[in-house]
Write a protein that holds these residues in place. Structure first.
Motif, mmCIF file in Angstrom:
data_model
loop_
_atom_site.group_PDB
_atom_site.id
_atom_site.type_symbol
_atom_site.label_atom_id
_atom_site.label_comp_id
_atom_site.label_asym_id
_atom_site.label_seq_id
_atom_site.Cartn_x
_atom_site.Cartn_y
_atom_site.Cartn_z
ATOM 1 N N PRO A 1 2.995 -21.842 1.685
ATOM 2 C CA PRO A 1 4.443 -21.748 1.483
ATOM 3 C C PRO A 1 4.926 -20.330 1.816
ATOM 4 O O PRO A 1 4.148 -19.380 1.793
ATOM 5 N N LYS A 2 6.197 -20.211 2.126
ATOM 6 C CA LYS A 2 6.753 -18.935 2.571
ATOM 7 C C LYS A 2 6.469 -17.785 1.587
ATOM 8 O O LYS A 2 6.134 -16.686 2.007
ATOM 9 N N GLY A 3 6.578 -18.051 0.294
ATOM 10 C CA GLY A 3 6.337 -17.006 -0.703
ATOM 11 C C GLY A 3 4.893 -16.519 -0.698
ATOM 12 O O GLY A 3 4.625 -15.315 -0.746
ATOM 13 N N ALA A 4 3.954 -17.450 -0.617
ATOM 14 C CA ALA A 4 2.536 -17.083 -0.590
ATOM 15 C C ALA A 4 2.193 -16.376 0.719
ATOM 16 O O ALA A 4 1.411 -15.417 0.739
ATOM 17 N N HIS A 5 2.795 -16.845 1.806
ATOM 18 C CA HIS A 5 2.579 -16.202 3.108
ATOM 19 C C HIS A 5 3.046 -14.754 3.065
ATOM 20 O O HIS A 5 2.366 -13.847 3.559
ATOM 21 N N ARG A 6 4.196 -14.543 2.455
ATOM 22 C CA ARG A 6 4.753 -13.193 2.334
ATOM 23 C C ARG A 6 3.847 -12.291 1.505
ATOM 24 O O ARG A 6 3.609 -11.133 1.860
ATOM 25 N N ILE A 7 3.295 -12.818 0.414
ATOM 26 C CA ILE A 7 2.387 -12.036 -0.434
ATOM 27 C C ILE A 7 1.129 -11.644 0.337
ATOM 28 O O ILE A 7 0.671 -10.496 0.272
ATOM 29 N N ILE A 8 0.578 -12.584 1.097
ATOM 30 C CA ILE A 8 -0.620 -12.287 1.881
ATOM 31 C C ILE A 8 -0.319 -11.240 2.951
ATOM 32 O O ILE A 8 -1.107 -10.318 3.167
ATOM 33 N N GLU A 9 0.833 -11.356 3.614
ATOM 34 C CA GLU A 9 1.209 -10.371 4.634
ATOM 35 C C GLU A 9 1.378 -8.986 4.006
ATOM 36 O O GLU A 9 0.937 -7.984 4.581
ATOM 37 N N SER B 1 -0.693 -3.611 3.092
ATOM 38 C CA SER B 1 -1.099 -2.571 2.137
ATOM 39 C C SER B 1 -2.499 -2.060 2.438
ATOM 40 O O SER B 1 -2.747 -0.846 2.421
ATOM 41 N N ILE B 2 -3.411 -2.984 2.718
ATOM 42 C CA ILE B 2 -4.778 -2.585 3.080
ATOM 43 C C ILE B 2 -4.756 -1.786 4.381
ATOM 44 O O ILE B 2 -5.424 -0.754 4.513
ATOM 45 N N GLY B 3 -3.969 -2.238 5.355
ATOM 46 C CA GLY B 3 -3.853 -1.530 6.630
ATOM 47 C C GLY B 3 -3.292 -0.132 6.463
ATOM 48 O O GLY B 3 -3.758 0.823 7.102
ATOM 49 N N ILE B 4 -2.285 0.009 5.602
ATOM 50 C CA ILE B 4 -1.703 1.327 5.338
ATOM 51 C C ILE B 4 -2.747 2.239 4.705
ATOM 52 O O ILE B 4 -2.872 3.408 5.081
ATOM 53 N N ALA B 5 -3.496 1.704 3.751
ATOM 54 C CA ALA B 5 -4.509 2.517 3.074
ATOM 55 C C ALA B 5 -5.588 2.991 4.051
ATOM 56 O O ALA B 5 -5.941 4.172 4.074
ATOM 57 N N ILE B 6 -6.079 2.078 4.870
ATOM 58 C CA ILE B 6 -7.162 2.434 5.792
ATOM 59 C C ILE B 6 -6.661 3.376 6.896
ATOM 60 O O ILE B 6 -7.277 4.420 7.160
ATOM 61 N N SER B 7 -5.560 3.014 7.537
ATOM 62 C CA SER B 7 -5.070 3.867 8.628
ATOM 63 C C SER B 7 -4.534 5.199 8.090
ATOM 64 O O SER B 7 -4.674 6.230 8.750
ATOM 65 N N GLY B 8 -3.941 5.173 6.901
ATOM 66 C CA GLY B 8 -3.468 6.418 6.295
ATOM 67 C C GLY B 8 -4.612 7.359 5.980
ATOM 68 O O GLY B 8 -4.526 8.569 6.230
ATOM 69 N N TYR B 9 -5.698 6.810 5.444
ATOM 70 C CA TYR B 9 -6.878 7.636 5.151
ATOM 71 C C TYR B 9 -7.468 8.200 6.448
ATOM 72 O O TYR B 9 -7.795 9.394 6.522
ATOM 73 N N ALA B 10 -7.575 7.343 7.471
ATOM 74 C CA ALA B 10 -8.114 7.798 8.753
ATOM 75 C C ALA B 10 -7.208 8.867 9.372
ATOM 76 O O ALA B 10 -7.693 9.865 9.925
ATOM 77 N N ALA B 11 -5.890 8.681 9.273
ATOM 78 C CA ALA B 11 -4.947 9.665 9.816
ATOM 79 C C ALA B 11 -5.073 10.992 9.090
ATOM 80 O O ALA B 11 -5.073 12.061 9.718
ATOM 81 N N ALA C 1 5.667 -3.601 6.760
ATOM 82 C CA ALA C 1 5.578 -4.000 5.346
ATOM 83 C C ALA C 1 6.956 -3.990 4.691
ATOM 84 O O ALA C 1 7.273 -4.885 3.894
ATOM 85 N N THR C 2 7.791 -3.010 5.034
ATOM 86 C CA THR C 2 9.136 -2.979 4.448
ATOM 87 C C THR C 2 9.977 -4.147 4.953
ATOM 88 O O THR C 2 10.799 -4.686 4.210
ATOM 89 N N LEU C 3 9.769 -4.540 6.204
ATOM 90 C CA LEU C 3 10.480 -5.720 6.720
ATOM 91 C C LEU C 3 10.080 -6.976 5.945
ATOM 92 O O LEU C 3 10.926 -7.778 5.558
ATOM 93 N N ILE C 4 8.785 -7.130 5.739
ATOM 94 C CA ILE C 4 8.285 -8.295 4.996
ATOM 95 C C ILE C 4 8.796 -8.259 3.564
ATOM 96 O O ILE C 4 9.236 -9.274 3.020
ATOM 97 N N PHE C 5 8.757 -7.095 2.954
ATOM 98 C CA PHE C 5 9.212 -6.946 1.571
ATOM 99 C C PHE C 5 10.691 -7.305 1.451
ATOM 100 O O PHE C 5 11.116 -7.883 0.447
#
Length: 168
Positions: A78-86, A91-101, A148-152
């Protein structure tokens, strides 16, 4: 703001294309020089161009939906669950790429401070090619955060829109 970020991604995409073309050019120069019995070492320069091209192209590719995404499960939710997964994935992508950056930026600053030079025949300061990698990672982190802000906000992320402008 989104317009400026899209410009930033496009500039990074063009820079990535420039460095890809640079790999071809230095390779051609090396081939032609060999025909005239002149040895030119371009392997190191081509490697630096490859690193810059790879990392500068990440944000452009991500924002335009070019990265491989596994949506086999999430597309049927459902759209709500899809949004949560996205949001979780972003969030994981931000954490990993932010740490690498962060780490790559510190590494680049250290290379500048220590005056590190490349070990090959062309003694290039290492902070020059490292700065392309660091900037690419910073831009990728910004790009993931923007999506992420767009999805949020309940909007469709840029990576979920096809080239023809329709949502997946």
């Amino acid at each position: 703001m989104r317009k400026n970020l899209n410009r930033l991604y496009s500039v990074c995409g063009f820079a990535a294309a420039f460095f890809l073309a640079s790999i071809a050019m230095v390779t051609i120069v090396q081939i032609v020089a060999r025909q005239f019995h002149v040895a030119i070492e371009t392997t190191e320069v081509a490697g630096f161009c490859l690193a810059a091209s790879t990392f500068l192209g990440l944000a452009y590719t991500f924002a335009n939906g070019g990265h491989v995404r596994i949506s086999l499960v999430s597309q049927f939710l459902p759209k709500g669950a899809h949004r949560i997964i996205e949001l979780w994935c972003c969030s994981i992508g931000i954490a990993i790429s932010g740490y690498a950056a962060w780490q790559m930026t510190l590494f680049t600053i250290q290379s500048f401070d220590f005056g590190d030079l490349s070990p090959g025949m062309v003694a290039m300061p290492l902070w020059i090619p490292q700065s392309g990698v660091a900037f690419g990672l910073i831009t990728l982190t910004i790009g993931i955060a923007e999506q992420a802000t767009l999805i949020f906000a309940g909007k469709t992320a840029g990576y979920e829109v096809n080239v023809d402008g329709t949502a997946e």
